[in-house]
Design a protein around this motif. Sequence first.
Motif, PDB file in Angstrom:
ATOM      1  N   PRO A 238      53.340  21.276  35.352  1.00 27.77           N
ATOM      2  CA  PRO A 238      53.410  22.171  36.513  1.00 27.77           C
ATOM      3  C   PRO A 238      52.008  22.492  37.037  1.00 27.77           C
ATOM      4  O   PRO A 238      51.064  22.652  36.268  1.00 27.77           O
ATOM      5  N   ARG A 239      51.906  22.568  38.336  1.00 32.00           N
ATOM      6  CA  ARG A 239      50.624  22.872  38.972  1.00 32.00           C
ATOM      7  C   ARG A 239      50.438  24.381  39.028  1.00 32.00           C
ATOM      8  O   ARG A 239      51.372  25.119  39.363  1.00 32.00           O
ATOM      9  N   PRO A 240      49.236  24.860  38.696  1.00 28.05           N
ATOM     10  CA  PRO A 240      49.003  26.306  38.755  1.00 28.05           C
ATOM     11  C   PRO A 240      48.979  26.795  40.203  1.00 28.05           C
ATOM     12  O   PRO A 240      48.516  26.078  41.094  1.00 28.05           O
ATOM     13  N   PRO A 241      49.472  28.005  40.433  1.00 32.86           N
ATOM     14  CA  PRO A 241      49.460  28.560  41.798  1.00 32.86           C
ATOM     15  C   PRO A 241      48.051  29.056  42.154  1.00 32.86           C
ATOM     16  O   PRO A 241      47.743  30.243  42.067  1.00 32.86           O
ATOM     17  N   ARG A 242      47.184  28.154  42.545  1.00 30.30           N
ATOM     18  CA  ARG A 242      45.776  28.483  42.756  1.00 30.30           C
ATOM     19  C   ARG A 242      45.556  29.517  43.856  1.00 30.30           C
ATOM     20  O   ARG A 242      44.730  30.407  43.705  1.00 30.30           O
ATOM     21  N   LEU A 243      46.259  29.392  44.954  1.00 25.13           N
ATOM     22  CA  LEU A 243      46.074  30.345  46.051  1.00 25.13           C
ATOM     23  C   LEU A 243      46.494  31.747  45.613  1.00 25.13           C
ATOM     24  O   LEU A 243      45.776  32.721  45.845  1.00 25.13           O
ATOM     25  N   ARG A 244      47.651  31.857  44.959  1.00 19.69           N
ATOM     26  CA  ARG A 244      48.107  33.160  44.474  1.00 19.69           C
ATOM     27  C   ARG A 244      47.118  33.732  43.468  1.00 19.69           C
ATOM     28  O   ARG A 244      46.783  34.905  43.516  1.00 19.69           O
ATOM     29  N   ASN A 245      46.631  32.897  42.557  1.00 16.51           N
ATOM     30  CA  ASN A 245      45.662  33.370  41.561  1.00 16.51           C
ATOM     31  C   ASN A 245      44.383  33.857  42.228  1.00 16.51           C
ATOM     32  O   ASN A 245      43.826  34.888  41.834  1.00 16.51           O
ATOM     33  N   ALA A 246      43.908  33.129  43.229  1.00 13.66           N
ATOM     34  CA  ALA A 246      42.682  33.532  43.929  1.00 13.66           C
ATOM     35  C   ALA A 246      42.885  34.852  44.676  1.00 13.66           C
ATOM     36  O   ALA A 246      42.020  35.737  44.640  1.00 13.66           O
ATOM     37  N   LEU A 247      44.025  34.978  45.346  1.00 10.31           N
ATOM     38  CA  LEU A 247      44.297  36.217  46.079  1.00 10.31           C
ATOM     39  C   LEU A 247      44.460  37.409  45.135  1.00 10.31           C
ATOM     40  O   LEU A 247      43.972  38.515  45.425  1.00 10.31           O
ATOM     41  N   MET A 248      45.136  37.197  44.013  1.00 10.25           N
ATOM     42  CA  MET A 248      45.294  38.285  43.040  1.00 10.25           C
ATOM     43  C   MET A 248      43.941  38.696  42.454  1.00 10.25           C
ATOM     44  O   MET A 248      43.647  39.886  42.314  1.00 10.25           O
ATOM     45  N   ALA A 249      43.109  37.718  42.115  1.00 13.57           N
ATOM     46  CA  ALA A 249      41.790  38.026  41.563  1.00 13.57           C
ATOM     47  C   ALA A 249      40.956  38.784  42.584  1.00 13.57           C
ATOM     48  O   ALA A 249      40.287  39.769  42.244  1.00 13.57           O
ATOM     49  N   PHE A 250      41.002  38.349  43.836  1.00 16.95           N
ATOM     50  CA  PHE A 250      40.252  39.021  44.894  1.00 16.95           C
ATOM     51  C   PHE A 250      40.758  40.452  45.089  1.00 16.95           C
ATOM     52  O   PHE A 250      39.974  41.401  45.162  1.00 16.95           O
ATOM     53  N   GLY A 251      42.080  40.607  45.174  1.00 15.30           N
ATOM     54  CA  GLY A 251      42.657  41.933  45.405  1.00 15.30           C
ATOM     55  C   GLY A 251      42.419  42.892  44.252  1.00 15.30           C
ATOM     56  O   GLY A 251      42.014  44.042  44.452  1.00 15.30           O
ATOM     57  N   VAL A 252      42.661  42.432  43.028  1.00 13.97           N
ATOM     58  CA  VAL A 252      42.494  43.309  41.866  1.00 13.97           C
ATOM     59  C   VAL A 252      41.014  43.617  41.628  1.00 13.97           C
ATOM     60  O   VAL A 252      40.648  44.752  41.324  1.00 13.97           O
ATOM     61  N   GLY A 253      40.144  42.612  41.799  1.00 11.23           N
ATOM     62  CA  GLY A 253      38.710  42.866  41.681  1.00 11.23           C
ATOM     63  C   GLY A 253      38.254  43.894  42.712  1.00 11.23           C
ATOM     64  O   GLY A 253      37.438  44.767  42.424  1.00 11.23           O
ATOM     65  N   GLY A 254      38.804  43.808  43.910  1.00  4.36           N
ATOM     66  CA  GLY A 254      38.499  44.799  44.950  1.00  4.36           C
ATOM     67  C   GLY A 254      39.000  46.184  44.573  1.00  4.36           C
ATOM     68  O   GLY A 254      38.308  47.188  44.797  1.00  4.36           O
ATOM     69  N   LEU A 255      40.200  46.249  43.982  1.00  2.81           N
ATOM     70  CA  LEU A 255      40.726  47.554  43.554  1.00  2.81           C
ATOM     71  C   LEU A 255      39.876  48.169  42.444  1.00  2.81           C
ATOM     72  O   LEU A 255      39.657  49.386  42.431  1.00  2.81           O
ATOM     73  N   VAL A 256      39.408  47.345  41.522  1.00  2.00           N
ATOM     74  CA  VAL A 256      38.520  47.845  40.466  1.00  2.00           C
ATOM     75  C   VAL A 256      37.231  48.379  41.092  1.00  2.00           C
ATOM     76  O   VAL A 256      36.728  49.444  40.699  1.00  2.00           O
ATOM     77  N   SER A 257      36.726  47.680  42.088  1.00  2.12           N
ATOM     78  CA  SER A 257      35.510  48.137  42.773  1.00  2.12           C
ATOM     79  C   SER A 257      35.751  49.437  43.526  1.00  2.12           C
ATOM     80  O   SER A 257      34.899  50.339  43.517  1.00  2.12           O
ATOM     81  N   VAL A 258      36.895  49.548  44.180  1.00  4.28           N
ATOM     82  CA  VAL A 258      37.236  50.787  44.882  1.00  4.28           C
ATOM     83  C   VAL A 258      37.366  51.938  43.893  1.00  4.28           C
ATOM     84  O   VAL A 258      36.895  53.052  44.152  1.00  4.28           O
TER      85      VAL A 258
ATOM     86  N   GLN B  33      33.937  52.985  42.909  1.00  2.00           N
ATOM     87  CA  GLN B  33      33.300  53.776  43.974  1.00  2.00           C
ATOM     88  C   GLN B  33      33.891  55.175  44.038  1.00  2.00           C
ATOM     89  O   GLN B  33      33.169  56.161  44.227  1.00  2.00           O
ATOM     90  N   ALA B  34      35.211  55.285  43.871  1.00  2.00           N
ATOM     91  CA  ALA B  34      35.853  56.602  43.878  1.00  2.00           C
ATOM     92  C   ALA B  34      35.356  57.453  42.714  1.00  2.00           C
ATOM     93  O   ALA B  34      35.097  58.657  42.875  1.00  2.00           O
ATOM     94  N   LEU B  35      35.194  56.841  41.551  1.00  2.00           N
ATOM     95  CA  LEU B  35      34.660  57.582  40.401  1.00  2.00           C
ATOM     96  C   LEU B  35      33.211  58.007  40.646  1.00  2.00           C
ATOM     97  O   LEU B  35      32.814  59.128  40.292  1.00  2.00           O
ATOM     98  N   THR B  36      32.425  57.127  41.251  1.00  2.00           N
ATOM     99  CA  THR B  36      31.037  57.481  41.575  1.00  2.00           C
ATOM    100  C   THR B  36      30.999  58.666  42.521  1.00  2.00           C
ATOM    101  O   THR B  36      30.231  59.623  42.308  1.00  2.00           O
ATOM    102  N   ASP B  37      31.821  58.642  43.559  1.00  2.00           N
ATOM    103  CA  ASP B  37      31.875  59.765  44.500  1.00  2.00           C
ATOM    104  C   ASP B  37      32.362  61.039  43.825  1.00  2.00           C
ATOM    105  O   ASP B  37      31.843  62.133  44.087  1.00  2.00           O
ATOM    106  N   PHE B  38      33.359  60.908  42.951  1.00  2.00           N
ATOM    107  CA  PHE B  38      33.880  62.069  42.230  1.00  2.00           C
ATOM    108  C   PHE B  38      32.789  62.719  41.380  1.00  2.00           C
ATOM    109  O   PHE B  38      32.597  63.940  41.425  1.00  2.00           O
ATOM    110  N   TYR B  39      32.065  61.907  40.604  1.00  3.56           N
ATOM    111  CA  TYR B  39      31.005  62.460  39.764  1.00  3.56           C
ATOM    112  C   TYR B  39      29.844  62.993  40.590  1.00  3.56           C
ATOM    113  O   TYR B  39      29.193  63.964  40.213  1.00  3.56           O
ATOM    114  N   ARG B  40      29.584  62.372  41.722  1.00  2.00           N
ATOM    115  CA  ARG B  40      28.511  62.847  42.586  1.00  2.00           C
ATOM    116  C   ARG B  40      28.851  64.222  43.149  1.00  2.00           C
ATOM    117  O   ARG B  40      28.011  65.121  43.167  1.00  2.00           O
ATOM    118  N   LEU B  41      30.089  64.393  43.570  1.00  4.62           N
ATOM    119  CA  LEU B  41      30.491  65.665  44.176  1.00  4.62           C
ATOM    120  C   LEU B  41      30.737  66.760  43.143  1.00  4.62           C
ATOM    121  O   LEU B  41      30.386  67.922  43.366  1.00  4.62           O
TER     122      LEU B  41
END
Length: 152
Positions: free
Chosen positions: A22-42, A45-53
């Motif tokens: 079976p072929r791996p779902p490369r597009l889905r994997n790339a989109l999930m990695a991008f989205g989840v990595g972005g959520l971790v970054s958000v 950033q939210a934690l940084t703002d929380f501690y700053r305030l």
Amino acid sequence: MAKKPRSAEQVRYHQLVSAREPRPPRLRNALMAFGVGGLVSVLGQALTDFYRLTLGLDKKAATGPAVVTLIFVAALLTGLGVFDRLAKYAGAGLAVPVTGFANSIAASALEFKREGLVQGVGSKMFMLAGSVITFGVVTAFVVALLATLIPG
């Protein structure tokens, strides 16, 4: 050492397996990695703002507690057995940031806990961390040396 030549039967078997694999779902994997990595970054950033305030820290000083919080959450989720299930779907988006590093250290500690606190948890936990930290220190030294030696 040279590889042993394959027989015609081995070549046919390899082709048959490759065709049915079976072929791996490369597009889905790339989109999930991008989205989840972005959520971790958000979240970071939210934690940084929380501690700053809440603690009155400047932005640079607030990043330390934010990173420590992300590490703690990742280690806690690893201990509870949740991190691996999340990483199965999130892929590299969850594994690459500091959360993945925390997971690998916590997982090593949990895997060898039967060998005791020092010989098991302590030594195996820092087996991976030691090489990563050493690489980071050496890389920082080289970059600082180049920044010092190269004008501008």
